[in-house]
Design an enzyme around this catalytic site. Structure first.
Site, PDB file in Angstrom:
ATOM      1  CD  GLU A  56      -1.325  -2.324   2.132  1.00 33.11           C
ATOM      2  OE1 GLU A  56      -2.100  -2.910   2.893  1.00 33.11           O
ATOM      3  OE2 GLU A  56      -0.107  -2.621   2.012  1.00 33.11           O
ATOM      4  NE  ARG A 211      25.085 -26.342  -8.152  1.00 31.13           N
ATOM      5  CZ  ARG A 211      24.722 -27.439  -7.479  1.00 31.13           C
ATOM      6  NH1 ARG A 211      24.826 -27.483  -6.173  1.00 31.13           N
ATOM      7  NH2 ARG A 211      24.258 -28.492  -8.118  1.00 31.13           N
TER       8      ARG A 211
END
Length: 364
Positions: A56, A211
């Site tokens: 918000e 990875r």
């Protein structure tokens, strides 16, 4: 209530924005917000990282003065308490928002209903429930953590077309294709912990690291009732770089526990003998604010999580291979009658390289 087309479009956009925070905001929820004037989106934002501005606030900063008198569509009830940031409800009131459309109430007890009440008390119209199920699905892990004090558990395994995760010899390199393995690394990069059993750790000597690195660095958790994990394993050798948690029981020798701790591992000793109690472990992980936990096996470990009814989602990679007799993906867990089998829901499937990935939820 019947929703207008622009309202549906605005909330769909807010949900898409919220999903961008996956892996970066936990244990907070993923939240997206859009500000609308005259049925057109004029500003948007999402919660980008834990401790950072909420959705918000990001949207209000983007909208500036144009937010006054406008509507905001937000995927989760605006907070009403001071946490890492000030209350979003107060910011919406100060900005002059005229209406808030909220997908779902916040299940967190410090917020639930209070943010909506504060907005309404200030004269802001609040409507709740637009695409609420989609919002709950998006934040299923947050909901489980806050309502059941348990982490969201994903069970992942790769198997051949005839349902084996390894050959009878134990060889499993590789069941799945390279594209599937890359996707698993992405999944590892957004969870808080990866769980395997000690037999798998000894047989495969894995590192259990994503990875390339993802948004999170998952703790490696080994179910190891007798603290058998070898000190020379890659898991132990990297314990001072990536968190390693060994879960043992009173069956473990004190000397083995001390050796693992000296090497940098954290050892939890459960007050029981025999197998590790995964339900107790799950409660401990929740206390540590671990939101998403990935169970990667082996079969006995996966079965223990199913038996304890902790699994929420499955990722099943099916490779176009046949090996006959081998190792089942789940053991130590059985349902005697087919009519009582777990019927998966929200089933989705896609082709990943040469494999098929099935993703589904476990109904509760």
């Amino acid at each position: 209530m019947p929703w207008k087309d622009y309202e549906l479009a605005a909330m769909k956009r807010a949900l898409a924005l919220a999903a961008r925070g996956r892996g970066a905001v936990e244990p907070n929820p993923m939240v997206g917000a859009v500000i609308v004037r005259n049925a057109r989106i004029i500003a948007e934002g999402w919660h980008k990282r834990f401790g950072g501005p909420h959705a918000e606030i990001e949207a209000l900063r983007s909208g500036g003065r144009r937010a006054r008198g406008a509507e905001i569509f937000v995927t989760l009830e605006p907070c009403s308490h001071f946490g890492k940031t000030p209350p979003c409800a107060d910011a919406l009131i100060a900005a002059g928002i005229s209406r808030a459309v909220v997908a779902m109430k916040d299940p967190f007890r410090k917020v639930s209903g209070r943010g909506i009440a504060r907005l309404r008390k200030a004269g802001i119209t609040v409507d709740v429930g637009l695409l609420g199920q989609e919002a709950r699905d998006l934040n299923a892990s947050f909901v489980k953590l806050r309502t059941r004090n348990l982490p969201y558990v994903i069970a992942k395994f790769a198997m051949t077309a005839d349902g084996q995760i390894a050959a009878a010899s134990g060889d499993s390199h590789w069941v799945s294709c390279e594209a599937s393995r890359r996707l698993v690394h992405k999944l590892r990069g957004r969870v808080d912990a990866i769980v395997i059993g000690v037999s798998t750790a000894i047989a495969d000597d894995p590192l259990l690291a994503a990875r390339p690195k993802g948004a999170r660095v998952a703790a490696r958790i080994i179910l190891d009732s007798r603290a058998r994990l070898p000190l020379g394993s890659r898991l132990v050798r990297t314990a001072r770089e990536i968190a390693l948690l060994v879960v043992a029981t009173r069956s473990a020798a004190a000397s083995r526990i001390r050796a693992l701790e000296r090497a940098g591992a954290e050892v939890i000793v459960q007050p029981r003998r025999g197998r590790v109690d995964v339900k107790s472990l799950a409660g401990e992980l929740a206390r540590r604010e671990m939101t998403n936990v990935l169970v990667e096996g082996g079969a006995q470990t996966t079965g223990s999580f199913f038996a304890a009814k902790l699994v929420d989602e499955v990722w099943i990679f099916i490779a176009p291979k046949l090996i006959g007799a081998g190792v089942s993906p789940v053991s130590g867990f059985s349902i005697p009658r087919m009519r009582n089998a777990i019927s998966l829901k929200n089933v989705a499937h896609e082709k990943i390289g040469s494999d098929i990935l099935i993703r589904a939820k476990i109904p509760r």
